[in-house]
Design a protein around this motif. Sequence first.
Motif, PDB file in Angstrom:
ATOM      1  N   PHE A  50      44.185  10.385  17.590  1.00  0.00           N
ATOM      2  CA  PHE A  50      45.096  11.492  17.795  1.00  0.00           C
ATOM      3  C   PHE A  50      46.193  11.073  18.753  1.00  0.00           C
ATOM      4  O   PHE A  50      46.109  10.026  19.384  1.00  0.00           O
ATOM      5  CB  PHE A  50      44.372  12.732  18.324  1.00  0.00           C
ATOM      6  CG  PHE A  50      43.857  12.582  19.741  1.00  0.00           C
ATOM      7  CD1 PHE A  50      42.592  12.103  19.987  1.00  0.00           C
ATOM      8  CD2 PHE A  50      44.658  12.911  20.820  1.00  0.00           C
ATOM      9  CE1 PHE A  50      42.134  11.950  21.292  1.00  0.00           C
ATOM     10  CE2 PHE A  50      44.211  12.767  22.130  1.00  0.00           C
ATOM     11  CZ  PHE A  50      42.945  12.278  22.361  1.00  0.00           C
ATOM     12  N   SER A  51      47.199  11.901  18.846  1.00  0.00           N
ATOM     13  CA  SER A  51      48.304  11.650  19.759  1.00  0.00           C
ATOM     14  C   SER A  51      48.796  13.005  20.234  1.00  0.00           C
ATOM     15  O   SER A  51      49.112  13.874  19.424  1.00  0.00           O
ATOM     16  CB  SER A  51      49.424  10.897  19.035  1.00  0.00           C
ATOM     17  OG  SER A  51      50.489  10.641  19.900  1.00  0.00           O
ATOM     18  N   SER A  52      48.837  13.226  21.540  1.00  0.00           N
ATOM     19  CA  SER A  52      49.201  14.531  22.089  1.00  0.00           C
ATOM     20  C   SER A  52      50.469  14.451  22.922  1.00  0.00           C
ATOM     21  O   SER A  52      50.737  13.458  23.577  1.00  0.00           O
ATOM     22  CB  SER A  52      48.071  15.070  22.973  1.00  0.00           C
ATOM     23  OG  SER A  52      46.912  15.273  22.220  1.00  0.00           O
ATOM     24  N   VAL A  67      50.202  22.227  24.698  1.00  0.00           N
ATOM     25  CA  VAL A  67      49.914  20.923  24.106  1.00  0.00           C
ATOM     26  C   VAL A  67      50.085  20.972  22.593  1.00  0.00           C
ATOM     27  O   VAL A  67      49.647  21.907  21.933  1.00  0.00           O
ATOM     28  CB  VAL A  67      48.468  20.479  24.447  1.00  0.00           C
ATOM     29  CG1 VAL A  67      48.174  19.103  23.871  1.00  0.00           C
ATOM     30  CG2 VAL A  67      48.235  20.495  25.947  1.00  0.00           C
ATOM     31  N   HIS A  69      49.143  18.530  19.289  1.00  0.00           N
ATOM     32  CA  HIS A  69      48.276  17.412  18.915  1.00  0.00           C
ATOM     33  C   HIS A  69      48.625  16.924  17.515  1.00  0.00           C
ATOM     34  O   HIS A  69      48.676  17.718  16.585  1.00  0.00           O
ATOM     35  CB  HIS A  69      46.797  17.834  18.889  1.00  0.00           C
ATOM     36  CG  HIS A  69      46.267  18.268  20.193  1.00  0.00           C
ATOM     37  ND1 HIS A  69      45.916  17.392  21.181  1.00  0.00           N
ATOM     38  CD2 HIS A  69      46.020  19.511  20.684  1.00  0.00           C
ATOM     39  CE1 HIS A  69      45.465  18.060  22.219  1.00  0.00           C
ATOM     40  NE2 HIS A  69      45.534  19.347  21.948  1.00  0.00           N
ATOM     41  N   ASP A  71      47.134  14.773  14.481  1.00  0.00           N
ATOM     42  CA  ASP A  71      45.851  14.259  13.996  1.00  0.00           C
ATOM     43  C   ASP A  71      45.865  14.329  12.475  1.00  0.00           C
ATOM     44  O   ASP A  71      46.202  15.370  11.897  1.00  0.00           O
ATOM     45  CB  ASP A  71      44.701  15.085  14.568  1.00  0.00           C
ATOM     46  CG  ASP A  71      43.332  14.522  14.223  1.00  0.00           C
ATOM     47  OD1 ASP A  71      43.205  13.299  14.059  1.00  0.00           O
ATOM     48  OD2 ASP A  71      42.383  15.321  14.119  1.00  0.00           O
TER      49      ASP A  71
END
Length: 109
Positions: A50-52, A67, A69, A71
């Motif tokens: 994942f990348s937030s 936030v 996210h 994914d």
Amino acid sequence: MGYELHITRRDDWWDEEGSEISRQEWECVVAADPDLVMQPIPDGWPGDAFSSALMTTRSEREDGIEVLHWDQGLVSAKHPSDVLIAKMCELARLLEARVQGDDGEYYGS
């Protein structure tokens, strides 16, 4: 469990087939947006898990931090404020995607 909105290119965000937003595309739009800051991936997580990104808003949230996210080809936010929903619609336009809620409704034009 909370209500989420999703930036997606799929016909519906829950579809397993369809065009995806790549991690590279996601990280590029975050890097170009002064309102967003990429959150480092925790040690031990798989590279593409994942990348937030964090956004500091003037919202009703106590800490003012929301936030997003990335994914599996889409970007999601849980209980987004109106400010974050507007940001998601802006990002969706840049990504040639759209914003869709958990129940299938669309946001923005």
